[in-house]
Design an enzyme around this catalytic site. Structure first.
Site, PDB file in Angstrom:
ATOM      1  N   HIS A 173      61.767  38.327  47.762  1.00  0.00           N
ATOM      2  CA  HIS A 173      61.208  39.615  47.343  1.00  0.00           C
ATOM      3  C   HIS A 173      59.760  39.731  47.824  1.00  0.00           C
ATOM      4  O   HIS A 173      59.331  40.768  48.330  1.00  0.00           O
ATOM      5  CB  HIS A 173      61.276  39.690  45.812  1.00  0.00           C
ATOM      6  CG  HIS A 173      61.141  41.063  45.238  1.00  0.00           C
ATOM      7  ND1 HIS A 173      60.916  41.273  43.904  1.00  0.00           N
ATOM      8  CD2 HIS A 173      61.191  42.294  45.796  1.00  0.00           C
ATOM      9  CE1 HIS A 173      60.847  42.578  43.671  1.00  0.00           C
ATOM     10  NE2 HIS A 173      61.007  43.214  44.799  1.00  0.00           N
ATOM     11  N   HIS A 209      67.082  30.767  42.284  1.00  0.00           N
ATOM     12  CA  HIS A 209      66.342  31.757  41.505  1.00  0.00           C
ATOM     13  C   HIS A 209      64.932  31.954  42.081  1.00  0.00           C
ATOM     14  O   HIS A 209      64.519  33.074  42.393  1.00  0.00           O
ATOM     15  CB  HIS A 209      66.267  31.292  40.045  1.00  0.00           C
ATOM     16  CG  HIS A 209      65.489  32.203  39.152  1.00  0.00           C
ATOM     17  ND1 HIS A 209      66.088  33.047  38.249  1.00  0.00           N
ATOM     18  CD2 HIS A 209      64.150  32.409  39.013  1.00  0.00           C
ATOM     19  CE1 HIS A 209      65.159  33.729  37.608  1.00  0.00           C
ATOM     20  NE2 HIS A 209      63.966  33.355  38.049  1.00  0.00           N
ATOM     21  N   GLU A 210      64.221  30.843  42.228  1.00  0.00           N
ATOM     22  CA  GLU A 210      62.835  30.950  42.716  1.00  0.00           C
ATOM     23  C   GLU A 210      62.797  31.456  44.153  1.00  0.00           C
ATOM     24  O   GLU A 210      61.900  32.207  44.537  1.00  0.00           O
ATOM     25  CB  GLU A 210      62.106  29.609  42.589  1.00  0.00           C
ATOM     26  CG  GLU A 210      62.000  29.081  41.162  1.00  0.00           C
ATOM     27  CD  GLU A 210      61.493  30.103  40.147  1.00  0.00           C
ATOM     28  OE1 GLU A 210      60.736  31.010  40.531  1.00  0.00           O
ATOM     29  OE2 GLU A 210      61.887  29.992  38.959  1.00  0.00           O
ATOM     30  N   HIS A 212      62.900  35.184  44.153  1.00  0.00           N
ATOM     31  CA  HIS A 212      61.556  35.768  43.985  1.00  0.00           C
ATOM     32  C   HIS A 212      60.799  35.691  45.312  1.00  0.00           C
ATOM     33  O   HIS A 212      60.098  36.620  45.704  1.00  0.00           O
ATOM     34  CB  HIS A 212      60.744  34.966  42.962  1.00  0.00           C
ATOM     35  CG  HIS A 212      61.100  35.242  41.534  1.00  0.00           C
ATOM     36  ND1 HIS A 212      61.118  36.508  40.994  1.00  0.00           N
ATOM     37  CD2 HIS A 212      61.421  34.395  40.515  1.00  0.00           C
ATOM     38  CE1 HIS A 212      61.436  36.434  39.702  1.00  0.00           C
ATOM     39  NE2 HIS A 212      61.635  35.168  39.391  1.00  0.00           N
TER      40      HIS A 212
HETATM   41 ZN   LIG Z   1      62.115  34.251  37.577  1.00  0.00          ZN
END
Ligand SMILES: [Zn+2]
Length: 669
Positions: free
Chosen positions: A465, A458-459, A462
């Site tokens: 991105h 998940h991290e 990010h």
């Molecule tokens: Zn998040």
């Protein structure tokens, strides 16, 4: 050794005593330059907006490492310095956002050059104009002043909220000397507690209240009293119930935070803070968000009730809130013949990282290599570069993955350096990836549960991105300028890869034997994905509806009604009945001190986008390069330079649909 070639922050040179002075100097210089720009009366993209982007970039470069260290290596000195800076930053941001001449200059740029600007440049200018209006640029002076004072006050209140949570958490510990009490706890957790006790010259085991300990006890401790104690400790943090005599009680702060936010909204003409907050989001109104959440509740509540009834039957007793995790884990183990804990040896952190990097390499044609000798603030920290196919550097990131004292709990990605190419030297994006995994014990690396692996993905999503952006202007590069409810798209999208049979062999290998996760266990693990998905969904909906309601229903005369609203929401959607002492809201940092105020729904909103985006990968093969390069160019590289819906439609060929998420969660009819 300290490296300066990339202009990375020199953490070791940051002195709490100098932080405030340095920031003041920088802000003074910014103010002087802003005045020069406005006096020169040169309202053009090159003469005004480029230097302003430079200015904000410089400020973020200076502040980011300070804010980061305050979160991960907190100390009294740094905390004081950090707090002294918050009002200065807030004042600068408001002065900028309320500057009438600057506002008019942006309007002039749009009027004179609008047709010539690229779509991204135009988006930047339009975002800025919107933010001027949201900060009350056109208000009479007294109201502008009031807005500014409120925003400053809010920054201080929110910081205090965080401090209370951290201090209350740190103040809690449980010393145990009787082996019977720790029955069922995983060996690494016990070993860690033994080391902690030893460090304090204590017999037995000393447990602090961090996430790995809390989760382990709630899931595995056979002793109900111990589970209840940990549960009590966790859900009463920073409240009048936490046993600290109200020393870190957030109750009053929470009321003040809601009151100040409500007034902020009303000063600039919004009926409440939720509507104000939605002005910059993909969702258009409180009514739309509420309908979205209630639609999901309707789809998941019956399933959640079935799951809970089944769990109660399985336990053969009435379940208290502190029993749910324990019996759920037991049921899961029985049904799938699988325990999260037992799989830890298959997920040594170094293997997980390598495999995860390999996934990014396959998807986006990049290469990720560790770099040593980079200045850091703690020996746990590692540093990596992302290289493009031609070997040139695209971005970099720090990872700081272990739980420790003086470090904020949870997991997050943050910007260290933003991408900037404004003529002159290009600055490449650098990220911080922070988690709170169990540290290595002795010579054994940190061993993750699969859900921690999912957190890591998940991290990292990010991070990608932020780091793969091609946008040259800092305020719309990477995650900057992305509508908040679309910002979780790349992160939740990335989680999907941690749930694929093609990927698990890349990220797992037994820590001692190097053996792959046996096929049967792999299949069982994948089968657990939808386990109690209904209960998990209603839990997220509880948080989201609570957040939305307290930020849209606040009435100054009636007070904030925090506990009342929470209990109404719970009776509407929840299946677990929490005890009367539960003060979960008092440590709900996402919405009281983080950026999720009136935005917690964003997780579910973006989960719809992420599941729908991932379904395109499922159709074409998860490493299909045509699909991944379209995702890269339409979404990841675009940052905030284009409208989130437009970008999604370009990638998917249509607007988002809710069905892929329901299917993924096993909630489809
Ligand atoms: Zn998040």
């Amino acid at each position: 050794m300290t490296t300066a070639i990339d202009d990375l922050p020199v953490f070791s040179a940051i002195k709490p005593t100098e932080v405030e002075g340095n920031l003041r100097t920088l802000l003074d210089a910014n103010r002087a330059e802003l005045e020069r720009l406005l006096t020169a009366n040169s309202a053009s993209w090159d003469a005004l907006i480029v230097p302003l982007e430079e200015m904000q970039h410089r400020l973020s470069r200076t502040w980011s490492p300070v804010g980061h260290m305050n979160g991960v290596v907190n100390s009294d000195e740094l905390r004081a310095a950090y707090n002294a800076c918050l009002p200065l930053l807030s004042a600068w941001n408001t002065d900028l956002a309320q500057n009438q001449r600057l506002y008019q200059a942006y309007e002039t740029v749009l009027k004179n050059e609008g047709a010539r600007l690229t779509a991204g440049q135009r988006k930047l200018v339009e975002n800025a104009l919107r933010d001027f209006r949201l900060a009350g640029v056109a208000l009479p002076p007294d109201k502008k002043q009031r807005y500014k004072a409120l925003v400053e006050q809010l920054a201080t209140l929110q910081s205090k909220f965080d401090e209370n949570v951290l201090d209350a958490t740190n103040a809690w510990s449980r010393h145990i000397t009787d082996t019977a009490e720790i029955e069922g706890l995983p060996a690494p957790i016990i070993e860690r507690a033994r080391v902690a006790a030893q460090a304090k010259q204590l017999e037995g085991w000393l447990f602090t209240l961090d996430a790995p300990n809390y989760q382990a006890v709630l899931m595995h401790a056979v002793n109900e009293t111990l589970r209840r104690e940990f549960y009590h400790g966790w859900v009463t943090r920073a409240s009048e119930e936490d046993g600290n005599g109200g020393r870190w009680d957030n109750s009053a702060l929470m009321d003040q935070i809601l009151a100040v936010r409500d007034e902020v909204a009303s000063v600039v003409g919004y009926p409440n803070y939720a509507e104000y907050s939605l002005a910059t989001k993909m969702a258009s109104s409180v009514a739309e968000v509420r309908a979205f959440l209630e639609q999901l509740a309707a789809k998941s509540r019956a399933v959640a009730h079935q799951e809970f009834a089944e769990l109660t039957r399985f336990a053969g007793r009435e379940l208290n809130a502190w029993d749910v995790g324990f019996y759920a884990e037991k049921l899961k183990r029985e049904r799938f013949d699988l325990s999260e804990e037992a799989l830890r040896p298959y997920f040594p952190l170094p293997r997980v990282l390598n495999g995860m990097f390999c996934v990014a390499e396959k998807l986006y044609g990049v290469q990720i290599v560790e770099r040593t000798g980079v200045d850091s603030y703690h020996p746990d920290v590692q540093f990596y570069d992302i290289l493009d196919a031609d070997g040139s550097r695209r971005g970099s990131f720090f990872v700081d993955l272990y739980a420790r004292g003086k470090k904020r709990g949870g997991a997050w990605m943050d910007e260290c350096v933003g991408r900037k190419r404004l003529g002159g030297a290009t600055s490449l994006p650098v990220a911080y990836l922070v988690c709170n995994f169990m540290p290595p014990v002795g010579s054994q690396p940190s061993l993750l549960t699969h859900s921690e692996v999912v957190t890591m993905f998940h991290e990292f999503g990010h991070g990608l991105h932020h780091m793969l952006t091609r946008v040259d202007y800092p305020s719309i590069a990477g995650i900057n300028g992305v509508a908040w409810d679309a910002v979780e798209l790349p992160s939740q999208f990335m989680e999907n890869f941690a749930w694929r049979a093609e990927v698990i062999p890349l990220i797992s290998a037994h820590v001692e034997t190097g053996a792959p996760l046996p096929e049967a266990e792999l299949q069982r693990l994948l089968g657990t994905r939808t386990f109690q998905a209904g209960m998990q969904t209603v839990r997220q909906l509880e948080f989201a509806l609570f957040d939305l309601r307290i930020h849209s229903e606040f009435e100054a005369a009636a007070g904030s009604k925090i506990m009342q609203t929470l209990s109404e929401v719970r009776s509407q959607v929840s299946v677990i009945k929490p005890p009367a002492f539960n003060r979960f809201a008092h440590s709900f940092q996402h919405i009281f001190s983080g950026g999720y105020a009136a935005g917690y729904y964003s997780y579910k909103w973006a989960e719809v986008l992420a599941a729908d985006a991932f379904s395109a990968f499922e159709e074409g093969g998860i490493f299909n390069s045509a699909v991944s390069s379209r995702f890269l160019t339409a979404i990841l590289e675009q940052g905030g330079s284009r409208d989130a819906m437009e970008a999604f439609v370009e990638f998917r060929g249509r607007k988002p649909q809710i069905e892929p998420l329901l299917k993924q969660l096993g909630l489809a009819a």
